[in-house]
Structures are given as structure tokens and as C-alpha cells.
Design a protein around this motif. Structure first.
Motif, PDB file in Angstrom:
ATOM      1  N   HIS A 249       1.020  -1.302  -0.071  1.00  0.00           N
ATOM      2  CA  HIS A 249       0.149   0.111  -0.017  1.00  0.00           C
ATOM      3  C   HIS A 249       0.973   1.299  -0.058  1.00  0.00           C
ATOM      4  N   LEU A 250       1.971   1.330   0.723  1.00  0.00           N
ATOM      5  CA  LEU A 250       2.563   2.540   0.926  1.00  0.00           C
ATOM      6  C   LEU A 250       3.576   2.484  -0.199  1.00  0.00           C
ATOM      7  N   ASP A 251       4.318   1.415  -0.900  1.00  0.00           N
ATOM      8  CA  ASP A 251       5.398   1.515  -1.870  1.00  0.00           C
ATOM      9  C   ASP A 251       4.641   1.511  -3.210  1.00  0.00           C
ATOM     10  N   LEU A 280       1.044  15.006   6.370  1.00  0.00           N
ATOM     11  CA  LEU A 280       1.084  13.788   5.405  1.00  0.00           C
ATOM     12  C   LEU A 280       2.515  13.214   5.627  1.00  0.00           C
ATOM     13  N   SER A 281       3.338  13.977   5.751  1.00  0.00           N
ATOM     14  CA  SER A 281       4.876  13.569   5.805  1.00  0.00           C
ATOM     15  C   SER A 281       5.116  12.678   7.130  1.00  0.00           C
ATOM     16  N   ALA A 282       4.490  13.205   8.138  1.00  0.00           N
ATOM     17  CA  ALA A 282       4.739  12.450   9.495  1.00  0.00           C
ATOM     18  C   ALA A 282       3.700  11.196   9.237  1.00  0.00           C
ATOM     19  N   LYS A 286       5.363   7.247   9.681  1.00  0.00           N
ATOM     20  CA  LYS A 286       5.000   6.472  10.867  1.00  0.00           C
ATOM     21  C   LYS A 286       4.254   4.987  10.113  1.00  0.00           C
ATOM     22  N   THR A 287       3.946   5.070   8.958  1.00  0.00           N
ATOM     23  CA  THR A 287       3.456   4.060   7.903  1.00  0.00           C
ATOM     24  C   THR A 287       4.697   3.089   7.709  1.00  0.00           C
ATOM     25  N   GLU A 288       5.764   3.999   7.288  1.00  0.00           N
ATOM     26  CA  GLU A 288       6.839   3.133   6.783  1.00  0.00           C
ATOM     27  C   GLU A 288       7.416   2.115   8.103  1.00  0.00           C
ATOM     28  N   ALA A 289       7.500   2.782   9.126  1.00  0.00           N
ATOM     29  CA  ALA A 289       7.991   2.019  10.443  1.00  0.00           C
ATOM     30  C   ALA A 289       7.007   0.825  10.607  1.00  0.00           C
TER      31      ALA A 289
END
Length: 309
Positions: A249-251, A280-282, A286-289
Motif C-alpha cells: 500500500h505504501l510503496d 502527510l509527511s509525518a 509512521k506508516t513506513e515504520a
């Protein structure tokens, strides 16, 4: 003075017309019946005196079967989706032409998947029909109240659906299923391009409002099938198989679309626009982690399972 949503609809109409022309040029006509192996079909129990479905009829891995059911039940809620976009975008002019074209193409997807699953006896048709009734009786109502939010949502959602279909086809181990879902995924990609390009034009007209809409959607995104009964359990099965998970979803969904809109390169935003971008950046960090932790734990589970064999 910021434009109203109605003003934006009018300003975007020429872009809609251009994107509609592009869509008609790129979309390929296809027919569901040509993707269904009708010779494999046989009667079920009932008025024709066939055999009731049993679990051994299905040759598909469980995760692929679960994903197919989720994908189909999502497609089934098309009447609710049509109401949402017709109410937001209108039924006149280029907007209206697109709404009806999109609906017709999406309806074809549900027809093709259901026929394929029924003929190949890949899923329990009784359980599927009961789930369809329950899901459609629940309906669907967007939580997004503005046209910009809905444009942002469908830009991400169409791409997510494309990826889910393609990966489900690969996971099925069934050449015919993979071929059908690849065909459907091609449609979903064209839908994504339509909406993505519209929102890109909206960024030119109203960058601050559009940035806020994108942030609102990214930080609250859920697939339209999230109201399916037992969705959380089904989503976990799908994620553990790698068909669709937070990493994808993220990548493969969020970041490619955000890059296309040059979200992090926009200049001239006001304080509210900058605030939305910071949020959005924050959220993405968080989603990456979270995605990294999920993948790490999944690999650990797989390693333990392999060692136990």
C-alpha cells in the motif's frame, strides 16, 4: 478567494472531457464470456439435480480464494458506488458521461469474476451469495464530503484494486484466473489514470485545498470492501500471503501517486497547505515504520513454519 467545490467541478470539466477522450482511445473492448471455461461447468444441487458444492471442489489456495471473494464482494457494491460518484460529480456533461462509462466497466468486472468462480467451483456459491446479500444490504457511503477528497480517494483506491487483482491472480495458481484478473486490472489502471490526472489538474487550480484533501484521505484510507463481514480476518490472510499488505500500500500505491502529483515539491502553499503536507509527511514516516515491522514479523513466522516442517 478559494474556489467552492461547485466552481472546481466547472473548472475541471474541460480536463474531464480530455481525459474521457484519452480513456476511450486507450480502453480495449473485451467480453467476460470469453474468459470463462464454460466446458468445466456442471450443475449444482437444485432444480437441475446436480451436486452440491464441497470444499474439495476448489483447487485454489485459501488466501487466493479469500482474496477473490473480497474482490468480488467489493465489486458487488457498485450500485452504492455509482450513487456516490453520481451525487458528487453529477450526471450531466463530461462528468456524467464518465460516471456512466465507469459504472458500465466496473459492472463487467463483477460479472466476469462471479461467472469464473461459479463455473470452476472455486468457492462455495451458497456462502458467496449469502455474503453478497449481507454486504449489499450494508451498502457503502463515503466518509469524504468534498469532491476533492473523493477524487483523491478513487485515485488511490483504483490503483490498490489493480494491484490486488493482479496479485490475487498470481496467487491463485490458475492460469485462467490470472488471465482474467490481469484483464480487469488493466481497466482499473485506466480508471486510476483518469482520476489521478484530474486531481493533478486540481492541484494547479487549488493547491491548498487539494493538499488538505490528499492528506485527509491518505491518513484515513480504507478499501471500499472494509464493511464486508469478517473483513479484518480476511485482510490478514491476504496480507500474510503478500497479496496486499501495508508494504504494498505504501510503496506501490501511496508513494507513486504522491510523486506523480509532486506533492513534496509544491511551492507557494499557504500556512494551511503547509500544515497539511507536514501531517502527510509525518503519517508516511509512521506508516513506513509499521510496514517494516509487519514484513519483519511475517518473515519470522514463515521461517518458523519452514523449520517446523
Amino acid at each position: 478567494m478559494a474556489m467552492t467545490q461547485t466552481q472546481l467541478l466547472h473548472e475541471l470539466e474541460p480536463v474531464v472531457a480530455g481525459e474521457l477522450d484519452r480513456h476511450h482511445t486507450m480502453a480495449k473492448e473485451w467480453f467476460p464470456h470469453k474468459y470463462v471455461p464454460w466446458s468445466e461447468g456442471r450443475d449444482f444441487d437444485g432444480v437441475y439435480g446436480g451436486e452440491a458444492w464441497q470444499d474439495s471442489d476448489s483447487k485454489m489456495p485459501e488466501a487466493a480464494r479469500v482474496s477473490l471473494i473480497v474482490n468480488l464482494l467489493t465489486e458487488d457494491n457498485l450500485p452504492s458506488y455509482h450513487r456516490e460518484i453520481a451525487t458528487t460529480f453529477g450526471r450531466d456533461g463530461a462528468w456524467g458521461t464518465w460516471v456512466h462509462r465507469w459504472t458500465a466497466e466496473e459492472d463487467r468486472h463483477g460479472t466476469a469474476i462471479r461467472d469464473y468462480l461459479t463455473v470452476t467451483r472455486a468457492v462455495d456459491p451458497v456462502a458467496l451469495e449469502r455474503a453478497r446479500m449481507t454486504h449489499m444490504e450494508t451498502g457503502f457511503a463515503s466518509e469524504y464530503g468534498t469532491m476533492l477528497q473523493q477524487l483523491a480517494y478513487v485515485s488511490f483506491q483504483e490503483l490498490a484494486t489493480r494491484i490486488a487483482h493482479r496479485n490475487t491472480g498470481r496467487a491463485s495458481g490458475d492460469e485462467g484466473c490470472e488471465r482474467l484478473l490481469a484483464r480487469i486490472a488493466a481497466d482499473e489502471n485506466l480508471h486510476m489514470l483518469f482520476y489521478r490526472n484530474l486531481l493533478k489538474a486540481a492541484f494547479e487550480l487549488e493547491p491548498n485545498q487539494t493538499m488538505r484533501a490528499v492528506t485527509d484521505v491518505v491518513t484515513t484510507f480504507q478499501m471500499p470492501g472494509s464493511s464486508i463481514e469478517g473483513f479484518t480476518r480476511k485482510a490478514m490472510i491476504i496480507a500474510h500471503e503478500g497479496i496486499y499488505d501495508l508494504r504494498l500500500h505504501l510503496d506501490d500505491v501511496l508513494m507513486p501517486v504522491l510523486r506523480q502529483w509532486s506533492v513534496f515539491d509544491k511551492t507557494g502553499l499557504d500556512a494551511e497547505g503547509e500544515q497539511a503536507r507536514e501531517e502527510l509527511s509525518a503519517f508516511l514516516a509512521k506508516t513506513e515504520a509499521t510496514a517494516a515491522r509487519f514484513v519483519e514479523r511475517r518473515e519470522e513466522r514463515r521461517a518458523r513454519a519452514a523449520a517446523a516442517r
